[in-house]
Motif scaffolding. Sequence first.
Motif, PDB file in Angstrom:
ATOM      1  N   UNK A   1     125.019  19.837  24.533  1.00 15.33           N
ATOM      2  CA  UNK A   1     126.044  19.480  25.492  1.00 15.33           C
ATOM      3  C   UNK A   1     126.054  20.352  26.720  1.00 15.33           C
ATOM      4  N   UNK A   2     125.162  21.327  26.819  1.00 14.73           N
ATOM      5  CA  UNK A   2     125.165  22.184  27.992  1.00 14.73           C
ATOM      6  C   UNK A   2     123.966  21.868  28.859  1.00 14.73           C
ATOM      7  N   UNK A   3     124.118  22.138  30.119  1.00 16.96           N
ATOM      8  CA  UNK A   3     123.029  21.868  31.057  1.00 16.96           C
ATOM      9  C   UNK A   3     121.858  22.780  30.767  1.00 16.96           C
ATOM     10  N   UNK A   4     120.698  22.276  31.046  1.00 18.03           N
ATOM     11  CA  UNK A   4     119.525  23.047  30.677  1.00 18.03           C
ATOM     12  C   UNK A   4     118.698  23.443  31.870  1.00 18.03           C
ATOM     13  N   UNK A   5     119.271  23.391  33.044  1.00 23.23           N
ATOM     14  CA  UNK A   5     118.502  23.820  34.193  1.00 23.23           C
ATOM     15  C   UNK A   5     118.501  25.338  34.272  1.00 23.23           C
ATOM     16  N   UNK A   6     117.647  25.822  35.121  1.00 22.80           N
ATOM     17  CA  UNK A   6     117.383  27.254  35.101  1.00 22.80           C
ATOM     18  C   UNK A   6     118.607  28.069  35.454  1.00 22.80           C
ATOM     19  N   UNK A   7     119.394  27.541  36.388  1.00 21.09           N
ATOM     20  CA  UNK A   7     120.503  28.359  36.861  1.00 21.09           C
ATOM     21  C   UNK A   7     121.523  28.594  35.756  1.00 21.09           C
ATOM     22  N   UNK A   8     121.866  27.516  35.077  1.00 21.45           N
ATOM     23  CA  UNK A   8     122.881  27.694  34.048  1.00 21.45           C
ATOM     24  C   UNK A   8     122.342  28.523  32.889  1.00 21.45           C
ATOM     25  N   UNK A   9     121.048  28.414  32.636  1.00 21.50           N
ATOM     26  CA  UNK A   9     120.467  29.244  31.582  1.00 21.50           C
ATOM     27  C   UNK A   9     120.584  30.713  31.955  1.00 21.50           C
ATOM     28  N   UNK A  10     120.206  31.005  33.180  1.00 19.93           N
ATOM     29  CA  UNK A  10     120.288  32.400  33.608  1.00 19.93           C
ATOM     30  C   UNK A  10     121.729  32.874  33.584  1.00 19.93           C
ATOM     31  N   UNK A  11     122.614  31.982  34.012  1.00 19.27           N
ATOM     32  CA  UNK A  11     124.024  32.379  34.003  1.00 19.27           C
ATOM     33  C   UNK A  11     124.508  32.628  32.597  1.00 19.27           C
ATOM     34  N   UNK A  12     124.043  31.791  31.707  1.00 13.61           N
ATOM     35  CA  UNK A  12     124.493  31.985  30.334  1.00 13.61           C
ATOM     36  C   UNK A  12     123.957  33.294  29.767  1.00 13.61           C
ATOM     37  N   UNK A  13     122.705  33.602  30.089  1.00 13.12           N
ATOM     38  CA  UNK A  13     122.149  34.876  29.630  1.00 13.12           C
ATOM     39  C   UNK A  13     122.979  36.031  30.173  1.00 13.12           C
ATOM     40  N   UNK A  14     123.348  35.891  31.457  1.00 12.44           N
ATOM     41  CA  UNK A  14     124.140  36.955  32.075  1.00 12.44           C
ATOM     42  C   UNK A  14     125.485  37.088  31.378  1.00 12.44           C
ATOM     43  N   UNK A  15     126.073  35.919  31.113  1.00  9.38           N
ATOM     44  CA  UNK A  15     127.385  35.947  30.479  1.00  9.38           C
ATOM     45  C   UNK A  15     127.303  36.589  29.098  1.00  9.38           C
ATOM     46  N   UNK A  16     126.206  36.310  28.408  1.00 12.40           N
ATOM     47  CA  UNK A  16     126.094  36.892  27.078  1.00 12.40           C
ATOM     48  C   UNK A  16     125.915  38.387  27.161  1.00 12.40           C
ATOM     49  N   UNK A  17     125.187  38.835  28.188  1.00  5.48           N
ATOM     50  CA  UNK A  17     125.057  40.290  28.365  1.00  5.48           C
ATOM     51  C   UNK A  17     126.418  40.897  28.623  1.00  5.48           C
ATOM     52  N   UNK A  18     127.181  40.229  29.477  1.00  2.00           N
ATOM     53  CA  UNK A  18     128.510  40.762  29.793  1.00  2.00           C
ATOM     54  C   UNK A  18     129.361  40.802  28.537  1.00  2.00           C
ATOM     55  N   UNK A  19     129.233  39.787  27.702  1.00  2.00           N
ATOM     56  CA  UNK A  19     130.028  39.780  26.483  1.00  2.00           C
ATOM     57  C   UNK A  19     129.619  40.906  25.548  1.00  2.00           C
ATOM     58  N   UNK A  20     128.338  41.197  25.534  1.00  3.16           N
ATOM     59  CA  UNK A  20     127.891  42.306  24.695  1.00  3.16           C
ATOM     60  C   UNK A  20     128.485  43.622  25.176  1.00  3.16           C
ATOM     61  N   UNK A  21     128.474  43.798  26.495  1.00  4.55           N
ATOM     62  CA  UNK A  21     129.045  45.036  27.030  1.00  4.55           C
ATOM     63  C   UNK A  21     130.534  45.099  26.752  1.00  4.55           C
ATOM     64  N   UNK A  22     131.178  43.948  26.862  1.00  4.99           N
ATOM     65  CA  UNK A  22     132.612  43.926  26.608  1.00  4.99           C
ATOM     66  C   UNK A  22     132.894  44.316  25.160  1.00  4.99           C
ATOM     67  N   UNK A  23     132.010  43.910  24.279  1.00  3.95           N
ATOM     68  CA  UNK A  23     132.219  44.295  22.885  1.00  3.95           C
ATOM     69  C   UNK A  23     132.159  45.805  22.724  1.00  3.95           C
ATOM     70  N   UNK A  24     131.190  46.397  23.414  1.00  7.25           N
ATOM     71  CA  UNK A  24     131.074  47.858  23.388  1.00  7.25           C
ATOM     72  C   UNK A  24     132.359  48.509  23.868  1.00  7.25           C
ATOM     73  N   UNK A  25     132.843  48.004  24.987  1.00 10.72           N
ATOM     74  CA  UNK A  25     134.040  48.603  25.563  1.00 10.72           C
ATOM     75  C   UNK A  25     135.237  48.402  24.656  1.00 10.72           C
ATOM     76  N   UNK A  26     135.282  47.249  24.033  1.00 12.23           N
ATOM     77  CA  UNK A  26     136.407  47.005  23.137  1.00 12.23           C
ATOM     78  C   UNK A  26     136.449  48.023  22.015  1.00 12.23           C
ATOM     79  N   UNK A  27     135.252  48.373  21.535  1.00  8.20           N
ATOM     80  CA  UNK A  27     135.238  49.341  20.444  1.00  8.20           C
ATOM     81  C   UNK A  27     135.714  50.701  20.909  1.00  8.20           C
ATOM     82  N   UNK A  28     135.434  51.011  22.180  1.00  8.70           N
ATOM     83  CA  UNK A  28     135.820  52.316  22.677  1.00  8.70           C
ATOM     84  C   UNK A  28     137.321  52.421  22.868  1.00  8.70           C
TER      85      UNK A  28
END
Lengths: 345, 161
Positions: free
Chosen positions: A179-206
């Motif tokens: 159900x999600x778009x598969x063009x390059x931009x949204x893929x890259x954006x999703x990768x970025x968003x996932x990185x941000x979520x990972x960092x947010x998890x780190x911060x949450x633990x702190x």
Amino acid sequence: MELPARSNEIALEYFQFHDEIRRLMAPPTENASSFTALLELPHSSAVELLHLPEPFKYSAVASSGSLKPYFQHLGAGGMCFSANSAPVERASTFAVETDASSHKVKDEPQAETTESDSNPIISLSQPLLSDFDKEDKGQMPGKRKDREKKAKGSAKKSKNQSSGDAEELPYVHVRARRGEATDRHSLAERARREKINARMKLLRELVPGCNKISGTALVLDEIINHVQTLQRQVELLSMRLAAETPRMDVNLDSIFTTESASLVDQSFSNMVYPLPCSDPQPNIPRQYQQYPWHLNPLQHPMWVREELKNNPITSKNSHMSDDSPANPAAMHSRAMEKDRAMKIE
Amino acid sequence: MKTPSNSIKRRFALKFLRTLVRIRKSTHQPSPSQSSTWEIRRRAQRIKLAAYSSMARTVGSKRAWSRALTMKLRAAMGNRPWSMIKQESKKMTRRKLIAKRKRHMEKDLNSGVQELRRLVPGGQWMDPLSLMQETAHFLRCLETQVRVMRSIVAEGEGFPC
């Protein structure tokens, strides 16, 4: 590295099951022949499509969906698929195994608790979907490598995610979800968003107390609040230290001499520190003492906020005069206070 | 945190204590008995800057925030204003453009991120992703700083005069 080996394993297993599935699917192929012609897909995948519930057939063809939605929907709806149990069971265990490392952990209990009928479909759909991915790209040859990499690399990425996600690959292969778009931009954006979520998890633990808050903005506010609190605490503590000066003179050196003991008491690790006998950086005190009252025009952010309202020049002069006797006197007075501290101790 | 033998805590504690002692010595000579609020505030300011600079020096140049902090403190000290200005201008021209563009792209996290940029030293020119990483490290170092300072104060007040 175990990752390429694992992907090879998966590829091998796919081929094995492909043969078995073909054998299983042999009888109904007559029915599927016309259907196959329509869909331009191989027999086995066409039959598999036949047996899937209606709405998923089209989506399976349209998008390269992952198995997650399949799991959910298969768990919800009932299945009436009957097949040979033995190879299918093997397949199901294999499917569960491979998915163990992925981020579909919550679907595992679902998959396991649903009827055994649904499991075969799950296991069958997994190797067949990979076929989908590989064959669907007849139309888009440019993305074929990407998708193939994704089919094998999704295990990689999911493994990396499960292993803590602290490190970043130079290439992060993101699997396009259903159900999600598969063009390059949204893929890259999703990768970025996932990185941000990972960092947010780190911060949450702190930051304490952030686990209950859901939503990025509130967590960010909480983090900001925490940082501000800490900075205010630093200010308060520095005020207290400054106020404690007449007392602290002796105590500080006693701390120095008994640094190992005191630090151990205060939950530092117990290592004996050698006492510094000479000032290693003679430049620094000069900088502190000559430090300027022109902090004002620089307009620093909060952490260098100046509270000085009076900027007399006399203080500067006194600082300059302090400079020279500071260093040689320091060693002498420190030695003296060491004796005093010993007496006190 | 890290290995107990040379963790940030110990290194920071050592440096901070040394600078504290120096500040003591320097401020003690002119007027030991006089303790006006102004004097105390001035000393508190120096202690605060000493804490931040010793923390920055303990971390070294490994982190962007420590580098930015060192730069700003040196500017505050009046070390070499023109070199500082050159650094600032270099940073601003290159990174600010990048940061601005990225800031336009995302709107949902923007407000919190803006605030964070103000708080974390050097945060103005970082992209949000690395900003979060820097924030995490900065937060940890701040916590150790507060703990060390608190323990020092507790030591000072614990000892009877």
